[in-house]
Design an enzyme around this catalytic site. Sequence first.
Site, PDB file in Angstrom:
ATOM      1  N   ARG A   1      -6.977   6.064   8.664  1.00 47.04           N
ATOM      2  CA  ARG A   1      -5.949   5.199   9.237  1.00 47.04           C
ATOM      3  C   ARG A   1      -4.610   5.441   8.559  1.00 47.04           C
ATOM      4  NH1 ARG A   1      -2.712   2.396   7.041  1.00 47.04           N
ATOM      5  NH2 ARG A   1      -4.244   1.258   5.838  1.00 47.04           N
TER       6      ARG A   1
ATOM      7  N   LEU B   1       9.782   7.466   0.103  1.00 47.84           N
ATOM      8  CA  LEU B   1      10.573   6.333  -0.366  1.00 47.84           C
ATOM      9  C   LEU B   1      10.230   5.981  -1.812  1.00 47.84           C
ATOM     10  CD1 LEU B   1      12.614   4.031   0.239  1.00 47.84           C
ATOM     11  CD2 LEU B   1      10.656   2.651   1.005  1.00 47.84           C
TER      12      LEU B   1
ATOM     13  N   GLU C   1       9.216   6.001  -5.610  1.00 50.14           N
ATOM     14  CA  GLU C   1       9.483   6.926  -6.717  1.00 50.14           C
ATOM     15  C   GLU C   1       8.636   6.546  -7.922  1.00 50.14           C
ATOM     16  OE1 GLU C   1      14.069   8.031  -5.440  1.00 50.14           O
ATOM     17  OE2 GLU C   1      13.677   7.263  -7.454  1.00 50.14           O
TER      18      GLU C   1
ATOM     19  N   TRP D   1       3.274   8.938  -4.816  1.00 46.27           N
ATOM     20  CA  TRP D   1       2.281   8.259  -3.979  1.00 46.27           C
ATOM     21  C   TRP D   1       2.585   8.451  -2.496  1.00 46.27           C
ATOM     22  CZ3 TRP D   1      -1.603   7.581  -6.929  1.00 46.27           C
ATOM     23  CH2 TRP D   1      -1.446   7.174  -8.260  1.00 46.27           C
TER      24      TRP D   1
ATOM     25  N   LEU E   1       8.750   0.485   7.349  1.00 49.49           N
ATOM     26  CA  LEU E   1       7.615  -0.152   6.677  1.00 49.49           C
ATOM     27  C   LEU E   1       7.043  -1.287   7.506  1.00 49.49           C
ATOM     28  CD1 LEU E   1       8.818  -0.186   2.958  1.00 49.49           C
ATOM     29  CD2 LEU E   1       7.052   1.257   3.976  1.00 49.49           C
TER      30      LEU E   1
ATOM     31  N   GLU F   1       2.555  -0.242   0.897  1.00 42.00           N
ATOM     32  CA  GLU F   1       3.330  -0.860   1.985  1.00 42.00           C
ATOM     33  C   GLU F   1       3.684  -2.314   1.660  1.00 42.00           C
ATOM     34  OE1 GLU F   1       4.087   1.219   4.247  1.00 42.00           O
ATOM     35  OE2 GLU F   1       2.505   2.711   4.311  1.00 42.00           O
TER      36      GLU F   1
ATOM     37  N   HIS G   1       0.584  -7.441  -2.373  1.00 41.73           N
ATOM     38  CA  HIS G   1       0.236  -8.812  -1.990  1.00 41.73           C
ATOM     39  C   HIS G   1       1.321  -9.785  -2.462  1.00 41.73           C
ATOM     40  CE1 HIS G   1      -2.761 -11.900  -0.875  1.00 41.73           C
ATOM     41  NE2 HIS G   1      -2.316 -12.579  -1.915  1.00 41.73           N
TER      42      HIS G   1
END
Length: 392
Positions: free
Chosen positions: A95, A136, A138, A167, A247, A372, A375
């Site tokens: 996904r 995006l 870093e 990442w 995002l 993204e 939490h």
Amino acid sequence: MAIKFRGVDFLEFDSLLTDEERLVRDTTRKFIEDNLIPIIEECNRAGRFPSELVKPMADLGFYGASLKGYGCAGMSNVEYGLVMQELERGDSGIRSFVSVHSSLAMYPIYAFGSEEQKQAWLPVMQKGEKFGCFGLTEPDFGSNPGGMRTRAKKSGKEYILNGEKMWITSGSIADVAIIWAKAEDEDNKIRGFLVETDRPGFRAEDIHGKWSLRASVTSSLSLQDVHIPESNLLPRTGGLKSPLMCLSQARYGIGWGAIGAAMACYDCALQYSLFRKQFRDQPIASHQLVQEKLTWMISEITKAQLLALQVGRLKDKDKAGPQHISMSKRNNVWMALECARMARDILGANGIADEYPIFRHMANLESVKTYEGTHDIHTLIIGQSVTGIDAF
């Protein structure tokens, strides 16, 4: 013992979907059952991305599915969400691959690019002939992307980019990177740039030793005096709002995807509890504490389904705000991770073996809870929405 997924619908959720939405969901579900489920545990063990599924997913219209034109499927946001649900029911890494390519690479070109850029990239990306990544994050700036150090210096009719990204899903297999950098000639305003990955000075290296998202490619990017033509600037980008809009697209898909992982864990645990016997030769499903866990899981999955669907309906009317998407991502990923942990508990020692999908989902969801927007970051987004006070 192999356990085949049977579907999860406690509250007649399917009755809330149109025929077209159910068809999209069922088509994706069959693809995952036939093509990913038989190989995913081997891929997870080996840390291998199943590249053999790249073209078949393109043929089904998964890439840029909710975009209009340029060969894209033009799905509704609810249909796209159901695709994400089924992909993540297979594996979060798959996904992630589709989500990043669609929402974080194709979408910024679609939303912020010139017509020439759209024509050059979107049709081949939709066909799975070219792939993208999103630069995006870093090494020193994750939750605070506005602090990025990557710079773009204007030099004649070129930009020269320098910086590091970390990442980055699909970084080493991408043909183009959407790089976010501060433009020195615009008072360090954040702009988006199309950077072909074969340009001199661009380097992508895979991150190894991951216990999570092992069937997905995760990379670091290095840009050292990378020259690109000024025509590679995404002209409609401007400020941090631009990457955050991207995002939001990806976070929306994650809100659905997490439900798929939760469904897989719940259904596996339910079936296991019905055939696993302990005490008086009775299935463990007959015990109160096991039933409490199963009840919690199906209740939370059902609430998550309704939340994701309402956000999708709002998004299809252009009424979904970042705070709505944050609630879906925050709640549903947390819920899925808790479902995975409870399901592992029901399976006991068997829960850690890859004969069952639960521990793989649990490990994957630890990453999904972080990327993204963590939490906690989504907590603050919702908090700012309801109080009007920015607590970052």
